[in-house]
Design a protein around this motif. Structure first.
Motif, PDB file in Angstrom:
ATOM      1  N   ASP A   1       1.421  -4.588   6.143  1.00  0.00           N
ATOM      2  CA  ASP A   1       0.009  -4.210   6.172  1.00  0.00           C
ATOM      3  C   ASP A   1      -0.663  -4.591   7.492  1.00  0.00           C
ATOM      4  N   ASN A   2      -0.289  -5.716   8.079  1.00  0.00           N
ATOM      5  CA  ASN A   2      -0.895  -6.124   9.352  1.00  0.00           C
ATOM      6  C   ASN A   2      -0.577  -5.113  10.444  1.00  0.00           C
ATOM      7  N   GLY A   3       0.647  -4.627  10.489  1.00  0.00           N
ATOM      8  CA  GLY A   3       1.013  -3.616  11.471  1.00  0.00           C
ATOM      9  C   GLY A   3       0.288  -2.304  11.238  1.00  0.00           C
ATOM     10  N   LEU A   4       0.047  -1.982   9.972  1.00  0.00           N
ATOM     11  CA  LEU A   4      -0.668  -0.744   9.641  1.00  0.00           C
ATOM     12  C   LEU A   4      -2.103  -0.791  10.162  1.00  0.00           C
ATOM     13  N   HIS A   5      -2.745  -1.936  10.048  1.00  0.00           N
ATOM     14  CA  HIS A   5      -4.144  -2.063  10.469  1.00  0.00           C
ATOM     15  C   HIS A   5      -4.297  -2.328  11.966  1.00  0.00           C
TER      16      HIS A   5
ATOM     17  N   ARG B   1       4.511   1.873  15.068  1.00  0.00           N
ATOM     18  CA  ARG B   1       5.435   2.081  13.953  1.00  0.00           C
ATOM     19  C   ARG B   1       5.320   0.926  12.969  1.00  0.00           C
ATOM     20  N   VAL B   2       5.464   1.230  11.684  1.00  0.00           N
ATOM     21  CA  VAL B   2       5.403   0.209  10.649  1.00  0.00           C
ATOM     22  C   VAL B   2       6.641   0.321   9.763  1.00  0.00           C
ATOM     23  N   LYS B   3       6.992  -0.804   9.134  1.00  0.00           N
ATOM     24  CA  LYS B   3       8.128  -0.822   8.223  1.00  0.00           C
ATOM     25  C   LYS B   3       7.681  -0.271   6.873  1.00  0.00           C
ATOM     26  N   VAL B   4       8.404   0.752   6.381  1.00  0.00           N
ATOM     27  CA  VAL B   4       8.076   1.374   5.099  1.00  0.00           C
ATOM     28  C   VAL B   4       9.344   1.489   4.257  1.00  0.00           C
ATOM     29  N   GLN B   5       9.136   1.694   2.965  1.00  0.00           N
ATOM     30  CA  GLN B   5      10.237   1.932   2.039  1.00  0.00           C
ATOM     31  C   GLN B   5       9.894   3.190   1.253  1.00  0.00           C
ATOM     32  N   TYR B   6      10.750   4.214   1.377  1.00  0.00           N
ATOM     33  CA  TYR B   6      10.510   5.477   0.680  1.00  0.00           C
ATOM     34  C   TYR B   6      10.660   5.278  -0.821  1.00  0.00           C
ATOM     35  N   GLN B   7       9.787   5.906  -1.590  1.00  0.00           N
ATOM     36  CA  GLN B   7       9.738   5.749  -3.036  1.00  0.00           C
ATOM     37  C   GLN B   7      10.221   7.005  -3.763  1.00  0.00           C
ATOM     38  N   CYS B   8      11.177   7.710  -3.203  1.00  0.00           N
ATOM     39  CA  CYS B   8      11.691   8.915  -3.852  1.00  0.00           C
ATOM     40  C   CYS B   8      13.130   8.662  -4.316  1.00  0.00           C
ATOM     41  N   GLY B   9      13.536   9.342  -5.356  1.00  0.00           N
ATOM     42  CA  GLY B   9      14.877   9.161  -5.884  1.00  0.00           C
ATOM     43  C   GLY B   9      14.943   8.022  -6.884  1.00  0.00           C
ATOM     44  N   GLN B  10      16.118   7.847  -7.468  1.00  0.00           N
ATOM     45  CA  GLN B  10      16.290   6.806  -8.479  1.00  0.00           C
ATOM     46  C   GLN B  10      16.463   5.423  -7.871  1.00  0.00           C
ATOM     47  N   ASP B  11      17.133   5.354  -6.736  1.00  0.00           N
ATOM     48  CA  ASP B  11      17.354   4.071  -6.061  1.00  0.00           C
ATOM     49  C   ASP B  11      16.353   3.925  -4.923  1.00  0.00           C
ATOM     50  N   LEU B  12      15.874   2.702  -4.737  1.00  0.00           N
ATOM     51  CA  LEU B  12      14.974   2.449  -3.612  1.00  0.00           C
ATOM     52  C   LEU B  12      15.755   2.495  -2.307  1.00  0.00           C
ATOM     53  N   ALA B  13      15.183   3.163  -1.336  1.00  0.00           N
ATOM     54  CA  ALA B  13      15.807   3.250  -0.020  1.00  0.00           C
ATOM     55  C   ALA B  13      15.610   1.932   0.724  1.00  0.00           C
ATOM     56  N   ASP B  14      16.444   1.710   1.726  1.00  0.00           N
ATOM     57  CA  ASP B  14      16.284   0.536   2.577  1.00  0.00           C
ATOM     58  C   ASP B  14      15.027   0.709   3.422  1.00  0.00           C
ATOM     59  N   PRO B  15      14.322  -0.383   3.714  1.00  0.00           N
ATOM     60  CA  PRO B  15      13.142  -0.283   4.580  1.00  0.00           C
ATOM     61  C   PRO B  15      13.528   0.257   5.954  1.00  0.00           C
ATOM     62  N   GLU B  16      12.642   1.045   6.540  1.00  0.00           N
ATOM     63  CA  GLU B  16      12.868   1.608   7.871  1.00  0.00           C
ATOM     64  C   GLU B  16      11.540   1.722   8.595  1.00  0.00           C
ATOM     65  N   LEU B  17      11.617   1.903   9.904  1.00  0.00           N
ATOM     66  CA  LEU B  17      10.415   2.048  10.716  1.00  0.00           C
ATOM     67  C   LEU B  17       9.957   3.505  10.687  1.00  0.00           C
ATOM     68  N   CYS B  18       8.642   3.682  10.616  1.00  0.00           N
ATOM     69  CA  CYS B  18       8.061   5.018  10.547  1.00  0.00           C
ATOM     70  C   CYS B  18       6.853   5.064  11.482  1.00  0.00           C
TER      71      CYS B  18
ATOM     72  N   MET C   1       0.851  -1.165   0.000  1.00  0.00           N
ATOM     73  CA  MET C   1       0.000   0.000   0.000  1.00  0.00           C
ATOM     74  C   MET C   1       0.902   1.235   0.000  1.00  0.00           C
ATOM     75  N   LEU C   2       0.576   2.195  -0.837  1.00  0.00           N
ATOM     76  CA  LEU C   2       1.321   3.446  -0.883  1.00  0.00           C
ATOM     77  C   LEU C   2       0.636   4.488  -0.021  1.00  0.00           C
ATOM     78  N   LEU C   3       1.413   5.131   0.828  1.00  0.00           N
ATOM     79  CA  LEU C   3       0.947   6.239   1.653  1.00  0.00           C
ATOM     80  C   LEU C   3       1.915   7.399   1.471  1.00  0.00           C
ATOM     81  N   ARG C   4       1.608   8.528   2.081  1.00  0.00           N
ATOM     82  CA  ARG C   4       2.463   9.707   1.983  1.00  0.00           C
ATOM     83  C   ARG C   4       2.944  10.102   3.379  1.00  0.00           C
ATOM     84  N   ASP C   5       4.218  10.447   3.473  1.00  0.00           N
ATOM     85  CA  ASP C   5       4.784  10.980   4.713  1.00  0.00           C
ATOM     86  C   ASP C   5       4.363  12.445   4.780  1.00  0.00           C
ATOM     87  N   LYS C   6       3.569  12.813   5.789  1.00  0.00           N
ATOM     88  CA  LYS C   6       3.040  14.172   5.822  1.00  0.00           C
ATOM     89  C   LYS C   6       4.102  15.210   6.176  1.00  0.00           C
TER      90      LYS C   6
END
Length: 70
Positions: free
Chosen positions: A17-21, A27-44, A1-6
């Motif tokens: 997704d289970n942690g999100l619901h 905190r949930v594990k996310v991967q930022y979708q900005c830039g050319q390379d995918l970032a490493d997953p991190e907790l948000c 699921m794609l969300l936005r960091d406010k």
């Protein structure tokens, strides 16, 4: 699921997704979708995530006691 960091406006892909619901997980594990390379997953913090439209996440995803009136 794609969300936005406010805070930054960047799109993030939720890796757990289970942690999100689950309202008792802060905190949930996310991967930022900005830039050319995918970032490493991190907790948000779920409090800093919104839907891409800017709409807040449902209260039942964030607050485990949303039915309890104080």
């Amino acid at each position: 699921m794609l969300l936005r960091d406010k805070n930054t406006g960047d799109l993030v892909e939720v890796m757990d997704d289970n942690g999100l619901h689950n309202p008792f997980v802060d905190r949930v594990k996310v991967q930022y979708q900005c830039g050319q390379d995918l970032a490493d997953p991190e907790l948000c913090d779920k409090q800093s995530l919104v839907f891409p439209s800017g709409e807040a996440l449902p209260e039942c995803w964030i607050n485990g006691h949303y039915r309890t009136r104080t």
